[in-house]
Structure formats: structure tokens, C-alpha cells
Motif scaffolding. Structure first.
Motif, PDB file in Angstrom:
ATOM      1  N   THR A 147      36.656 -48.223 -19.558  1.00 43.93           N
ATOM      2  CA  THR A 147      37.802 -49.126 -19.505  1.00 43.93           C
ATOM      3  C   THR A 147      38.873 -48.588 -20.433  1.00 43.93           C
ATOM      4  O   THR A 147      38.583 -47.829 -21.375  1.00 43.93           O
ATOM      5  CB  THR A 147      37.426 -50.557 -19.941  1.00 43.93           C
TER       6      THR A 147
ATOM      7  N   GLN B  28      34.127 -39.002 -20.054  1.00 45.08           N
ATOM      8  CA  GLN B  28      32.794 -39.482 -19.672  1.00 45.08           C
ATOM      9  C   GLN B  28      31.706 -38.437 -19.930  1.00 45.08           C
ATOM     10  O   GLN B  28      30.552 -38.784 -20.152  1.00 45.08           O
ATOM     11  CB  GLN B  28      32.787 -39.912 -18.192  1.00 45.08           C
TER      12      GLN B  28
ATOM     13  N   SER C 107      37.308 -46.377 -23.539  1.00 45.00           N
ATOM     14  CA  SER C 107      36.148 -46.971 -24.198  1.00 45.00           C
ATOM     15  C   SER C 107      35.056 -45.935 -24.431  1.00 45.00           C
ATOM     16  O   SER C 107      35.081 -44.843 -23.848  1.00 45.00           O
ATOM     17  CB  SER C 107      35.605 -48.109 -23.341  1.00 45.00           C
TER      18      SER C 107
ATOM     19  N   GLY D 218      26.099 -44.166 -16.749  1.00 46.99           N
ATOM     20  CA  GLY D 218      25.996 -45.257 -15.783  1.00 46.99           C
ATOM     21  C   GLY D 218      26.959 -46.408 -16.008  1.00 46.99           C
ATOM     22  O   GLY D 218      26.928 -47.408 -15.287  1.00 46.99           O
ATOM     23  N   LYS D 219      27.815 -46.285 -16.995  1.00 47.93           N
ATOM     24  CA  LYS D 219      28.749 -47.378 -17.301  1.00 47.93           C
ATOM     25  C   LYS D 219      30.174 -46.888 -17.073  1.00 47.93           C
ATOM     26  O   LYS D 219      30.531 -45.790 -17.500  1.00 47.93           O
ATOM     27  CB  LYS D 219      28.556 -47.785 -18.760  1.00 47.93           C
ATOM     28  N   GLY D 220      30.987 -47.693 -16.396  1.00 48.07           N
ATOM     29  CA  GLY D 220      32.376 -47.296 -16.147  1.00 48.07           C
ATOM     30  C   GLY D 220      33.213 -47.354 -17.415  1.00 48.07           C
ATOM     31  O   GLY D 220      32.912 -48.102 -18.340  1.00 48.07           O
TER      32      GLY D 220
ATOM     33  N   LYS E  63      29.242 -44.203 -21.837  1.00 39.73           N
ATOM     34  CA  LYS E  63      27.775 -44.330 -21.742  1.00 39.73           C
ATOM     35  C   LYS E  63      27.342 -43.982 -20.330  1.00 39.73           C
ATOM     36  O   LYS E  63      28.065 -44.251 -19.365  1.00 39.73           O
ATOM     37  CB  LYS E  63      27.356 -45.765 -22.068  1.00 39.73           C
TER      38      LYS E  63
ATOM     39  N   ALA F 292      29.160 -38.821 -22.752  1.00 39.89           N
ATOM     40  CA  ALA F 292      28.031 -39.760 -22.711  1.00 39.89           C
ATOM     41  C   ALA F 292      26.717 -38.983 -22.784  1.00 39.89           C
ATOM     42  O   ALA F 292      26.650 -37.806 -22.422  1.00 39.89           O
ATOM     43  CB  ALA F 292      28.093 -40.596 -21.443  1.00 39.89           C
TER      44      ALA F 292
END
Lengths: 209, 209
Positions: A207, B99, A198, A203-205, A201, B102
Motif C-alpha cells: 500500500t 516487493q 508499506s 503474499g501481501k500487497g 511481505k 520481502a
């Protein structure tokens, strides 16, 4: 055990060692057979691993050619006619694809048995067996003074792709299409999917999507 | 069933569809985490799939950046300091690698838990876990007027790679190193070797090497 190569040791290496070594450094690369036809009607097919995305709006692709110090049919045909195709390769014909890099006088289609295909009145030939065929028109080119390589930028005119490989959000499933990737100058691989992730962002995990 | 997209239908598609679609067209792409550190000492890490081979003698690599119309830490740090690293990604940390894209204020190393490593006095940080680490210095850059993307060319200064991944002829075994490749913007894959092929010559059969 980690081996360290500094610039000097790379420059002093055997030229063949250096060529193999440096060509592996960036990682797995895209593999496309580029189809062209000159104004005399002779078709040409050759494998390229320096084809890369330039932009989506408008859709543009870049190809880096080795210096134009020897005859380079693909480059010359693009400059002469303004048209070329990109064709993904599968495991069913990656050996023929590799063979198209040999120094043939005439058409590599004939020499390797790969079948030419013409679609939508487009000038340049496609590879019939390819699961992803892209028609491009020449936009611009420049010679990179740093080493004489030639960057061609092409505009994407048509895409022909197996419908089952297209996801609802536009994503194209290369594992499903059987697209081959290349490492270095001569090793061919299929992809083996880990996952699709996914949008990242803070602080966001993540998926798997 | 083959689906045909012409240029008009690609341009008229939803922008998100077009972005996913066009980013898949060239095929599997190299994936590198680019490490930099600005002059204030803040490190930065970000994933890139438009890193490509420019030449072997001298060893040069190219990176294509999105237009510099917003803050782009990696690009700015390279232009400011002249140094960056390329780091291959493995299945053990490809999610953290994704990640790092981000929009973090500070260092993506801290934010994702990937460990910084400094080697041979080189200014820019490496990713400690990476099986292939490449140190580069800025050579030149240009903005491609066609769409504002920025091409950086870097000279390769150091390579640090697991010794067991190096073949006698300089070839680097990416399957062994566990290097990950990417398709589109967000799908990650391992490589699954088909074969490595001999140098192609007209009239001569290929062998697996």
C-alpha cells in the motif's frame, strides 16, 4: 537500441568519457556540501556525492574520498580536527555548491558567497541556507588498497532540520526540504515523488503510505 | 522552525523512528536491484540503496550490506559465485522492485513477476525491463568492525544501456532512462533536472551544458 560496453571497451575509452560514464552507473547520488575548518581557522566547503549510510544504531555515515595523492582540504581538515558537517543543497544554491569544487586557495564560503553558520558550539561550519545540517565527528578511516580511495566513517553528533519536514515515524521528506540529488559529476536534479510504500511481505500487497 | 536532534536524542528515540530518520540523512540514494544466482541455479533479486562509485580506472563499484548475522541471499550468492548484476529501476516496476525485499524462500523474480534475462554468457541474471544493466564480478570484501556491515567491491564487466541515453562525452541521462531514486527506506522518486553545469574554476562563471 541497447548498447553493450564490455570492460575492455570501457578501459579503452577516452579517460574523460570513462570518468563521466562510470560515475553515472550507480544511479542518482546523494549530494552534500561538507564543511570543515582547519586549526588555523580557515573554513572549507566542498561538494561530495559519495556520502552514504553506514548504520542507524549507532548513527554512522561513510564518505569516500578520491586518493590522497594531491592536496585535499576537506579530508585533511577532518583528519586534523576530527569534525565536519554535511549540508543538503537546494535549487536556490546548487550552482554555488557546484562552484565550491573549484580549486580555491582560501575559503569556498567567501569565494561563493555561501554563508557560514556555527551551531551548538560545534567546531566545523554549516551552510546557513541548507534545510538539513548534520554535524559529524571522525570515527575511523582506511585507504582502500584496490585504488587508493579513502573511506572515512563519521559518527552523527547533531542534526538540524526544518521541523515540517519530519514525519511522525522519523521519515524526512526530502522533496519538501528541496534537497537536490546529483547524477554523474555535474547534473543536478530535484526529486519528484512517486510514492512511499508499506513494508514488503510475501503474499501481501503493497500500500502507499 | 528548525528542530535540533543531538546524538543522545537520536540514540534514545524509538528504534523504528531512528532507523527511518538516520536512513534519510545522507539524501537521495541510488537504487539498484541486485541480481544473483547461486550454484544450485536459484536466482535472487533484491533492492539496494548503498551502491556507490569507487573508481573509474579501473571501473569499480561498492555495495554496503547489513551485518551478516542473518541469512542474506544476495551477499552469500556473491561470495559463493563471484558474480552479480545491478539493474536500475523505473516507475513501471518500482513497486515490484520494493516487493523483492520481502522474505521469500525462492526466487524473487518468480514471486514478483519480474523477468530474468541472461546476456553475454554472464552467470547472474539481469532484470529484463531495466534501462541500465551492469554486470559485476567480485573483487574483494571486508567487514567494517565498527558495526559489522560488509563492504563488497566489484569490478564492472559489462554495461547494457539504451543508446539514446548516452551523451557524446560519456554522460548517461538518468532522467531520460527513467531511473528511480530512493529516500529513506521506502520512498521512491523520479529525478527532475535542474541543469548540468560546466567544470568549476576560480573566478570563472558557470554555464549550463
Amino acid at each position: 537500441m541497447i548498447k553493450h560496453f564490455d570492460k575492455q571497451s570501457i578501459l579503452e575509452a577516452d579517460p574523460s568519457f570513462r570518468r563521466n560514464f562510470v560515475n553515472c552507473l550507480s544511479g542518482y547520488k546523494s549530494l552534500n556540501l561538507i564543511g570543515t575548518k582547519n586549526n588555523a581557522g580557515v573554513s572549507n566547503l566542498s561538494p561530495f556525492s559519495q556520502v552514504f549510510h553506514i548504520g542507524a544504531s549507532p548513527p554512522l555515515v561513510g564518505i569516500l574520498f578520491r586518493p590522497h595523492t594531491v592536496v585535499r582540504h576537506t579530508l585533511e581538515n577532518i583528519l586534523e580536527t576530527g569534525f565536519f558537517t554535511l549540508n543538503h543543497v537546494t535549487k536556490d544554491f546548487y550552482k554555488e555548491a557546484h562552484q565550491t569544487a573549484a580549486n580555491y586557495e582560501g575559503s569556498e564560503f567567501e569565494a561563493t558567497g555561501l554563508k557560514e553558520e556555527y551551531l551548538s558550539g560545534f567546531h566545523a561550519p554549516f551552510v546557513e541556507m541548507s534545510p538539513m545540517k548534520i554535524a559529524c565527528s571522525y570515527s575511523e578511516h582506511q585507504t582502500l588498497k584496490i585504488n587508493g580511495t579513502v573511506l572515512i566513517i563519521g559518527a552523527i553528533e547533531h542534526v538540524f532540520v526544518k521541523e515540517e519536514g519530519i514525519k511522525a515515524d522519523g521519515f524526512l521528506d526530502l522533496d519538501f526540504l528541496g534537497t537536490v540529488t546529483v547524477s554523474g559529476l555535474d547534473e543536478y536534479h530535484l526529486g519528484k515523488k512517486l510514492s512511499r510504500l508499506s513494508y514488503p511481505k510475501p503474499g501481501k500487497g503493497l500500500t502507499e503510505i
